[in-house]
Design an enzyme around this catalytic site. Structure first.
Site, PDB file in Angstrom:
ATOM      1  N   LYS A   1     -20.905  11.944 -34.008  1.00 53.60           N
ATOM      2  CA  LYS A   1     -21.049  10.499 -34.216  1.00 53.60           C
ATOM      3  C   LYS A   1     -21.653   9.792 -32.988  1.00 53.60           C
ATOM      4  O   LYS A   1     -21.688  10.372 -31.887  1.00 53.60           O
ATOM      5  CB  LYS A   1     -19.678   9.904 -34.570  1.00 53.60           C
TER       6      LYS A   1
ATOM      7  N   TYR B   1     -20.765   7.181 -46.949  1.00 51.66           N
ATOM      8  CA  TYR B   1     -19.330   6.892 -46.986  1.00 51.66           C
ATOM      9  C   TYR B   1     -18.919   6.126 -48.249  1.00 51.66           C
ATOM     10  O   TYR B   1     -17.873   5.454 -48.248  1.00 51.66           O
ATOM     11  CB  TYR B   1     -18.914   6.102 -45.744  1.00 51.66           C
TER      12      TYR B   1
ATOM     13  N   PHE C   1     -11.799  -0.789 -43.576  1.00 51.80           N
ATOM     14  CA  PHE C   1     -12.620  -0.443 -42.413  1.00 51.80           C
ATOM     15  C   PHE C   1     -14.046  -0.055 -42.790  1.00 51.80           C
ATOM     16  O   PHE C   1     -14.836   0.317 -41.907  1.00 51.80           O
ATOM     17  CB  PHE C   1     -11.954   0.692 -41.615  1.00 51.80           C
TER      18      PHE C   1
ATOM     19  N   THR D   1      -7.612  12.538 -37.807  1.00 57.05           N
ATOM     20  CA  THR D   1      -8.531  11.384 -37.811  1.00 57.05           C
ATOM     21  C   THR D   1      -8.279  10.488 -36.596  1.00 57.05           C
ATOM     22  O   THR D   1      -9.226  10.013 -35.966  1.00 57.05           O
ATOM     23  CB  THR D   1      -8.338  10.572 -39.114  1.00 57.05           C
TER      24      THR D   1
ATOM     25  N   ASN E   1     -14.113   8.363 -33.412  1.00 54.77           N
ATOM     26  CA  ASN E   1     -13.427   9.653 -33.295  1.00 54.77           C
ATOM     27  C   ASN E   1     -14.359  10.851 -33.215  1.00 54.77           C
ATOM     28  O   ASN E   1     -13.992  11.964 -33.586  1.00 54.77           O
ATOM     29  CB  ASN E   1     -12.393   9.791 -34.411  1.00 54.77           C
TER      30      ASN E   1
ATOM     31  N   HIS F   1     -17.537  13.979 -37.670  1.00 55.03           N
ATOM     32  CA  HIS F   1     -17.233  13.990 -39.106  1.00 55.03           C
ATOM     33  C   HIS F   1     -17.221  15.440 -39.571  1.00 55.03           C
ATOM     34  O   HIS F   1     -17.984  16.262 -39.056  1.00 55.03           O
ATOM     35  CB  HIS F   1     -18.306  13.227 -39.903  1.00 55.03           C
TER      36      HIS F   1
ATOM     37  N   GLU G   1     -22.531  16.079 -49.344  1.00 55.47           N
ATOM     38  CA  GLU G   1     -22.924  15.648 -48.004  1.00 55.47           C
ATOM     39  C   GLU G   1     -24.095  16.457 -47.453  1.00 55.47           C
ATOM     40  O   GLU G   1     -24.980  15.908 -46.784  1.00 55.47           O
ATOM     41  CB  GLU G   1     -21.714  15.734 -47.064  1.00 55.47           C
TER      42      GLU G   1
HETATM   43  P1  IDP Z   1     -11.807  11.865 -41.633  1.00 57.41           P
HETATM   44  O1  IDP Z   1     -13.088  11.548 -40.860  1.00 57.41           O
HETATM   45  O2  IDP Z   1     -10.765  12.487 -40.740  1.00 57.41           O
HETATM   46  O3  IDP Z   1     -12.062  12.661 -42.881  1.00 57.41           O
HETATM   47  P2  IDP Z   1     -11.449   9.523 -43.337  1.00 57.41           P
HETATM   48  O4  IDP Z   1     -10.122   9.015 -43.809  1.00 57.41           O
HETATM   49  O5  IDP Z   1     -12.322  10.235 -44.316  1.00 57.41           O
HETATM   50  O6  IDP Z   1     -11.173  10.444 -42.058  1.00 57.41           O
HETATM   51  O7  IDP Z   1     -12.222   8.274 -42.732  1.00 57.41           O
HETATM   52  C1  IDP Z   1     -13.608   8.338 -42.448  1.00 57.41           C
HETATM   53  C2  IDP Z   1     -13.853   7.712 -41.090  1.00 57.41           C
HETATM   54  O8  IDP Z   1     -13.526   6.315 -41.170  1.00 57.41           O
HETATM   55  C3  IDP Z   1     -12.986   8.240 -39.945  1.00 57.41           C
HETATM   56  O9  IDP Z   1     -13.474   9.430 -39.374  1.00 57.41           O
HETATM   57  C4  IDP Z   1     -13.008   7.080 -38.979  1.00 57.41           C
HETATM   58  O10 IDP Z   1     -14.233   7.032 -38.220  1.00 57.41           O
HETATM   59  C5  IDP Z   1     -12.962   5.891 -39.924  1.00 57.41           C
HETATM   60  N1  IDP Z   1     -11.575   5.444 -40.176  1.00 57.41           N
HETATM   61  C6  IDP Z   1     -10.615   6.083 -40.888  1.00 57.41           C
HETATM   62  N2  IDP Z   1      -9.463   5.391 -40.933  1.00 57.41           N
HETATM   63  C7  IDP Z   1      -9.708   4.261 -40.218  1.00 57.41           C
HETATM   64  C8  IDP Z   1      -8.893   3.114 -39.875  1.00 57.41           C
HETATM   65  O11 IDP Z   1      -7.729   3.010 -40.254  1.00 57.41           O
HETATM   66  N3  IDP Z   1      -9.501   2.151 -39.118  1.00 57.41           N
HETATM   67  C9  IDP Z   1     -10.803   2.239 -38.680  1.00 57.41           C
HETATM   68  N4  IDP Z   1     -11.591   3.301 -38.987  1.00 57.41           N
HETATM   69  C10 IDP Z   1     -11.059   4.296 -39.730  1.00 57.41           C
HETATM   70 MG    MG Z   2     -13.143  12.137 -44.593  1.00 54.49          MG
END
Ligand code: IDP
Ligand code: MG
Length: 139
Positions: free
Chosen positions: A10, A50, A58, A92, A113, A116, A127
């Site tokens: 990212k 997404y 978010f 996450t 984070n 992905h 994807e």
């Molecule tokens: P993942 O990347 O671990 O699969 P997902 O729930 O699919 O997590 O969420 C996609 C992305 O959205 C996350 O990697 C993160 O960048 C962002 N994200 C997830 N939860 C939150 C949140 O509660 N606040 C802000 N951003 C979030």
């Molecule tokens: Mg995900």
């Protein structure tokens, strides 16, 4: 069983010069890159990628973040690649990620984070096809 998964380094991790470290982690874990593309997402590329998160609070912030700078998009191949990559990534929220994971090392918070990774064979298929024609995969 050998399978493929989609990974994205990212914008936060690219800005921190962590591309090499993250790709080294993939290789050490037996996740072999079979396609690599560096690009900058438009907002609509991020929104399409997404789309499953469209209803989440978010969503807009996430798509702004993902289009804020260059990313590296990779297809990784190996035994149980999807699960293996999710384990290597960590939780996450980097604060909850295990030591030794990419998010523990490079993630700042639950949004920024670092990486992905596809979460199932169905999402991996969608994807990978979102970024790469089958003929671009070398493995
Ligand atoms: P993942 O990347 O671990 O699969 P997902 O729930 O699919 O997590 O969420 C996609 C992305 O959205 C996350 O990697 C993160 O960048 C962002 N994200 C997830 N939860 C939150 C949140 O509660 N606040 C802000 N951003 C979030
Ligand atoms: Mg995900």
């Amino acid at each position: 069983m050998s399978e493929r998964t989609l990974a994205i380094i990212k914008p936060d991790a690219v800005k921190k010069n962590a591309i090499g470290d993250i790709i080294a982690s993939y290789e050490k874990t037996g996740l072999k890159p079979v396609a690599i593309r560096m690009m900058q997402f438009s907002k609509s590329t991020a929104e399409g990628f997404y789309a499953v998160h469209k209803a989440r609070p978010f969503f807009d912030s996430l798509c702004t973040f993902m289009s804020s700078g260059p990313v590296v998009v990779l297809v990784l191949q190996g035994d149980n690649a999807i699960k293996k990559n999710r384990e290597l990534m960590g939780a996450t929220d980097p604060a909850k990620a295990e030591p030794g994971t990419i998010r523990k090392a490079h993630g700042a918070n639950i949004e920024f984070n670092a990486v992905h990774g596809s979460d199932s064979p169905e999402t991996a298929k969608f994807e990978i096809a979102y970024f790469f024609p089958e003929t671009d995969l070398v493995g």
